[in-house]
Design a protein around this motif. Structure first.
Motif, PDB file in Angstrom:
ATOM      1  N   VAL A  61       0.840  -1.194   0.000  1.00 21.13           N
ATOM      2  CA  VAL A  61       0.000   0.000   0.000  1.00 21.13           C
ATOM      3  C   VAL A  61       0.877   1.246   0.000  1.00 21.13           C
ATOM      4  O   VAL A  61       1.821   1.343   0.782  1.00 21.13           O
ATOM      5  CB  VAL A  61      -0.928   0.034   1.236  1.00 21.13           C
ATOM      6  CG1 VAL A  61      -1.700   1.351   1.311  1.00 21.13           C
ATOM      7  CG2 VAL A  61      -1.895  -1.142   1.231  1.00 21.13           C
ATOM      8  N   ASP A  62       0.561   2.178  -0.865  1.00 18.35           N
ATOM      9  CA  ASP A  62       1.108   3.533  -0.796  1.00 18.35           C
ATOM     10  C   ASP A  62       0.084   4.349  -0.018  1.00 18.35           C
ATOM     11  O   ASP A  62      -1.046   4.529  -0.482  1.00 18.35           O
ATOM     12  CB  ASP A  62       1.306   4.087  -2.207  1.00 18.35           C
ATOM     13  CG  ASP A  62       1.916   5.472  -2.218  1.00 18.35           C
ATOM     14  OD1 ASP A  62       1.806   6.193  -1.204  1.00 18.35           O
ATOM     15  OD2 ASP A  62       2.485   5.865  -3.254  1.00 18.35           O
ATOM     16  N   ILE A  63       0.443   4.829   1.167  1.00 18.35           N
ATOM     17  CA  ILE A  63      -0.549   5.471   2.019  1.00 18.35           C
ATOM     18  C   ILE A  63      -1.055   6.802   1.468  1.00 18.35           C
ATOM     19  O   ILE A  63      -2.039   7.348   1.986  1.00 18.35           O
ATOM     20  CB  ILE A  63      -0.048   5.656   3.459  1.00 18.35           C
ATOM     21  CG1 ILE A  63       1.165   6.587   3.515  1.00 18.35           C
ATOM     22  CG2 ILE A  63       0.247   4.305   4.104  1.00 18.35           C
ATOM     23  CD1 ILE A  63       1.514   7.032   4.930  1.00 18.35           C
ATOM     24  N   SER A  64      -0.426   7.316   0.413  1.00 20.63           N
ATOM     25  CA  SER A  64      -0.971   8.513  -0.228  1.00 20.63           C
ATOM     26  C   SER A  64      -2.244   8.199  -1.011  1.00 20.63           C
ATOM     27  O   SER A  64      -2.973   9.106  -1.409  1.00 20.63           O
ATOM     28  CB  SER A  64       0.059   9.151  -1.156  1.00 20.63           C
ATOM     29  OG  SER A  64       0.354   8.305  -2.258  1.00 20.63           O
ATOM     30  N   PRO A  95      12.278  16.764  -0.017  1.00 15.79           N
ATOM     31  CA  PRO A  95      13.278  17.744  -0.460  1.00 15.79           C
ATOM     32  C   PRO A  95      13.969  18.433   0.707  1.00 15.79           C
ATOM     33  O   PRO A  95      13.369  18.682   1.750  1.00 15.79           O
ATOM     34  CB  PRO A  95      12.435  18.757  -1.260  1.00 15.79           C
ATOM     35  CG  PRO A  95      11.068  18.671  -0.656  1.00 15.79           C
ATOM     36  CD  PRO A  95      10.898  17.222  -0.286  1.00 15.79           C
ATOM     37  N   THR A  96      15.251  18.723   0.526  1.00 18.75           N
ATOM     38  CA  THR A  96      16.009  19.466   1.525  1.00 18.75           C
ATOM     39  C   THR A  96      16.638  20.685   0.867  1.00 18.75           C
ATOM     40  O   THR A  96      16.730  20.774  -0.357  1.00 18.75           O
ATOM     41  CB  THR A  96      17.101  18.593   2.159  1.00 18.75           C
ATOM     42  OG1 THR A  96      17.975  18.105   1.125  1.00 18.75           O
ATOM     43  CG2 THR A  96      16.502  17.410   2.910  1.00 18.75           C
ATOM     44  N   ALA A 106       8.177  18.199  -5.504  1.00 20.22           N
ATOM     45  CA  ALA A 106       8.770  17.382  -4.440  1.00 20.22           C
ATOM     46  C   ALA A 106       8.108  17.672  -3.099  1.00 20.22           C
ATOM     47  O   ALA A 106       7.884  16.765  -2.292  1.00 20.22           O
ATOM     48  CB  ALA A 106      10.273  17.645  -4.363  1.00 20.22           C
ATOM     49  N   TYR A 107       7.790  18.943  -2.870  1.00 20.12           N
ATOM     50  CA  TYR A 107       7.064  19.323  -1.655  1.00 20.12           C
ATOM     51  C   TYR A 107       5.706  18.620  -1.594  1.00 20.12           C
ATOM     52  O   TYR A 107       5.329  18.048  -0.562  1.00 20.12           O
ATOM     53  CB  TYR A 107       6.875  20.844  -1.628  1.00 20.12           C
ATOM     54  CG  TYR A 107       5.814  21.340  -0.676  1.00 20.12           C
ATOM     55  CD1 TYR A 107       6.098  21.501   0.678  1.00 20.12           C
ATOM     56  CD2 TYR A 107       4.534  21.641  -1.127  1.00 20.12           C
ATOM     57  CE1 TYR A 107       5.127  21.955   1.553  1.00 20.12           C
ATOM     58  CE2 TYR A 107       3.556  22.087  -0.255  1.00 20.12           C
ATOM     59  CZ  TYR A 107       3.857  22.244   1.082  1.00 20.12           C
ATOM     60  OH  TYR A 107       2.891  22.679   1.954  1.00 20.12           O
ATOM     61  N   ARG A 108       4.988  18.621  -2.699  1.00 17.55           N
ATOM     62  CA  ARG A 108       3.669  17.991  -2.709  1.00 17.55           C
ATOM     63  C   ARG A 108       3.760  16.483  -2.552  1.00 17.55           C
ATOM     64  O   ARG A 108       2.911  15.852  -1.907  1.00 17.55           O
ATOM     65  CB  ARG A 108       2.931  18.356  -4.000  1.00 17.55           C
ATOM     66  CG  ARG A 108       2.483  19.818  -4.017  1.00 17.55           C
ATOM     67  CD  ARG A 108       1.836  20.216  -5.315  1.00 17.55           C
ATOM     68  NE  ARG A 108       1.325  21.583  -5.241  1.00 17.55           N
ATOM     69  CZ  ARG A 108       1.155  22.384  -6.291  1.00 17.55           C
ATOM     70  NH1 ARG A 108       1.452  21.936  -7.504  1.00 17.55           N
ATOM     71  NH2 ARG A 108       0.687  23.608  -6.123  1.00 17.55           N
ATOM     72  N   ALA A 109       4.807  15.885  -3.121  1.00 19.93           N
ATOM     73  CA  ALA A 109       5.000  14.443  -2.963  1.00 19.93           C
ATOM     74  C   ALA A 109       5.260  14.079  -1.506  1.00 19.93           C
ATOM     75  O   ALA A 109       4.764  13.060  -1.010  1.00 19.93           O
ATOM     76  CB  ALA A 109       6.151  13.974  -3.841  1.00 19.93           C
TER      77      ALA A 109
END
Length: 251
Positions: A61-64, A95-96, A106-109
């Motif tokens: 499962v991908d919890i998203s 992201p860093t 990347a933030y939304r992911a």
């Protein structure tokens, strides 16, 4: 902290903290639903835990994906007639770097997993627990959910949100006999941290220096705290965010 006969749903179970939690719960006699998006490692873990498939159920499962989360919780609750405990460990670093240079995709992911995914898990775990008016949930947040963490604004924001979800759900469901707590780990020696902030000796030294104990924690140390909070030994504990961080947030 005996969990004999308890049904326990664990996310992020294939590695790191989630794997340690799964192994500790299994040792305490729990019946497990192990959820992760890494099918190969999940299967290997299940095989190592038990020859009795009735006691260890796995779902990739991908919890998203809320639909997938709901289906996995429903299947486990149907198999055993109830859901007693959930320990939500799944998460990514994302992201860093400075916020102005952070890629929006990347933030939304990251938010899709660390925040939306936690919301999906809580929603469907609580749906089953609310019907029976009992249950215990432990969410893995982070020391970065209590204080700022340099160069990880998105991760820090998501983990602060996990703390907020935990505390609010604890209030909303206390009268239904459901406890909701969180753990705020410091730097823990997992594959995730070894591949990211501790990928170099300099990076590891920097992370270790943020802890008064001057070392990384172990996944087993987080699992110990998670099993305590999940168990009946913590029957008057709800809305707590337990820092298991080697003193990081005490500076």
């Amino acid at each position: 902290m005996n969990l004999s006969g308890k049904t326990v749903y664990v996310t992020g179970a294939a590695s790191g903290i989630g794997e340690a939690v799964a192994r500790r719960c299994h040792a305490e006699g729990a019946r497990l639903a192990l959820v992760d998006r890494d099918a190969e490692r999940l299967a290997a873990l299940a095989q190592s835990l038990s020859g009795d498939a009735k006691h260890v159920m796995t779902r990739v499962v991908d919890i998203s994906d809320e639909t997938a989360v709901a289906a996995s919780v429903d299947a486990f609750a149907e198999q055993h007639g109830r859901l007693d405990i959930a320990i939500n460990c799944a998460g990514i670093l994302g992201p860093t770097g400075p916020l102005h240079a952070t890629d929006t995709a990347a933030y939304r992911a990251l938010m899709a997993v660390n925040l939306d995914g936690m919301f999906h898990c809580l929603k469907h775990q609580l749906r089953h627990m609310h019907a029976r008016e009992q249950g215990s949930i432990v969410n893995i947040a982070s020391a970065a959910g209590l204080v700022g963490f340099p160069s990880a604004a998105a991760y820090t924001a998501a983990k602060h949100a996990v703390v907020g979800l935990t505390r609010t759900c604890a209030i909303d469901y206390a009268e239904q006999g459901i406890r909701v707590n969180a753990i705020a780990p410091g730097g823990i020696d997992t594959p995730l941290i070894r591949a990211t902030t501790c990928a170099t000796p300099e990076g590891q030294q920097m992370i270790e220096s943020m802890h008064p104990m001057k070392r990384l924690g172990t996944p087993q140390e987080i699992a110990n705290a998670a099993v305590f909070l999940a168990s009946d030994e913590a029957s008057f504990v709800t809305g707590s965010v337990m820092a298991v961080d080697g003193g990081w947030t005490s500076w």
